[in-house]
Design an enzyme around this catalytic site. Structure first.
Site, mmCIF file in Angstrom:
data_model
loop_
_atom_site.group_PDB
_atom_site.id
_atom_site.type_symbol
_atom_site.label_atom_id
_atom_site.label_comp_id
_atom_site.label_asym_id
_atom_site.label_seq_id
_atom_site.Cartn_x
_atom_site.Cartn_y
_atom_site.Cartn_z
ATOM 1 N N LEU A 53 34.280 54.219 32.761
ATOM 2 C CA LEU A 53 34.787 52.989 33.346
ATOM 3 C C LEU A 53 33.656 51.973 33.283
ATOM 4 O O LEU A 53 32.669 52.094 34.008
ATOM 5 C CB LEU A 53 35.212 53.197 34.808
ATOM 6 N N HIS A 54 33.772 50.992 32.409
ATOM 7 C CA HIS A 54 32.686 50.030 32.224
ATOM 8 C C HIS A 54 33.145 48.660 32.684
ATOM 9 O O HIS A 54 34.068 48.077 32.114
ATOM 10 C CB HIS A 54 32.263 49.970 30.758
ATOM 11 N N SER A 55 32.525 48.160 33.737
ATOM 12 C CA SER A 55 32.875 46.837 34.242
ATOM 13 C C SER A 55 32.236 45.760 33.380
ATOM 14 O O SER A 55 31.046 45.827 33.054
ATOM 15 C CB SER A 55 32.417 46.690 35.695
ATOM 16 N N GLY A 95 30.277 41.267 37.749
ATOM 17 C CA GLY A 95 29.447 41.167 38.943
ATOM 18 C C GLY A 95 29.903 42.053 40.092
ATOM 19 O O GLY A 95 29.912 41.615 41.241
ATOM 20 N N THR A 116 20.136 42.991 45.146
ATOM 21 C CA THR A 116 21.449 42.643 44.596
ATOM 22 C C THR A 116 22.581 42.743 45.620
ATOM 23 O O THR A 116 23.518 41.949 45.603
ATOM 24 C CB THR A 116 21.756 43.531 43.363
ATOM 25 N N ASP A 128 30.237 45.805 46.902
ATOM 26 C CA ASP A 128 30.934 46.138 45.663
ATOM 27 C C ASP A 128 32.425 45.932 45.904
ATOM 28 O O ASP A 128 33.013 46.608 46.754
ATOM 29 C CB ASP A 128 30.650 47.591 45.257
ATOM 30 N N ARG A 130 34.858 46.166 43.573
ATOM 31 C CA ARG A 130 35.689 46.723 42.512
ATOM 32 C C ARG A 130 36.710 47.722 43.048
ATOM 33 O O ARG A 130 36.427 48.489 43.958
ATOM 34 C CB ARG A 130 34.814 47.404 41.455
#
Length: 204
Positions: A53-55, A95, A116, A128, A130
């Site tokens: 799973l690549h954001s 992001g 971050t 986060d 997501r």
């Protein structure tokens, strides 16, 4: 409306270092968040496919930013999945879900001393944001049963498991530490338990 494959087309890929791979890129309808996520299938897909799973990370994936490790992770994932067979899910969650402009705003705050995650919170966001519901839908449409998951982020496997995806094994990516991103990587280890072994060397 349930999710379904909208179209599927072969796309030859070539990375800056010369590595090439052939991906079958699929688009979808009916995804929970309505975003234009993609699946890239590589090689003969095995009974237990390797999945990443690549954001999306425009700065890292496209421009080669060294403030993160996203570009090298993408390159590694494509090669490893091409060897074993499986899927790279390219998720439009820039992001950690806050968007491109907000991510760059967070960079400015990081330059003033925040890490971050603190930078995200200072902008009114969660650490986060997501959500991997659409990813679980995509895997279901593709007919994936149990998967091996390529990630250093324990939240990905936890969310997929909660969404009914059986994760047989979690495989870490390599570590891509540099002077520009080592503080970012350390924050991921300290705040969200990423399985990243930061090299002991000093970065000047």
């Amino acid at each position: 409306m349930s999710a379904a494959i909208r179209t599927s087309v072969p796309v030859p890929l070539r990375f800056p270092d010369g590595f090439e791979a052939l991906a079958r890129v699929s688009t979808f309808t009916g995804l929970a968040d309505g975003k234009e996520h993609l699946t890239l299938a590589f090689g003969p897909v095995t009974e237990v496919p390797l999945v990443r799973l690549h954001s999306e990370c425009l700065t890292g994936d496209v421009f080669g930013s060294q403030r993160c490790d996203c570009g090298p992770q993408l390159r590694e994932a494509v090669e490893r999945i091409s060897v074993t067979g499986g899927y790279l899910l390219y998720l439009r969650q820039e992001g950690r879900g806050i968007g491109l402009y907000a991510k760059l705003d967070a960079y400015a705050l990081q330059d003033s001393g925040l890490d971050t995650y603190a930078a995200n919170r200072a902008l009114g966001h969660l650490d986060d944001e997501r959500d991997y519901t659409a990813a679980a839908q995509m895997l279901d449409v593709l007919g994936a049963g149990p998967i091996d998951l390529l990630t250093n982020n324990p939240d990905k496997s936890a969310q997929l498991a909660a969404l009914g995806v059986k994760v047989r094994e979690v495989l870490p990516t390599r570590v891509y530490a540099s002077a520009a991103n080592v503080r970012y990587l350390q924050a991921k280890v300290e705040h969200t338990g990423h399985t990243i072994r930061i090299p002991a060397q000093k970065f000047g």
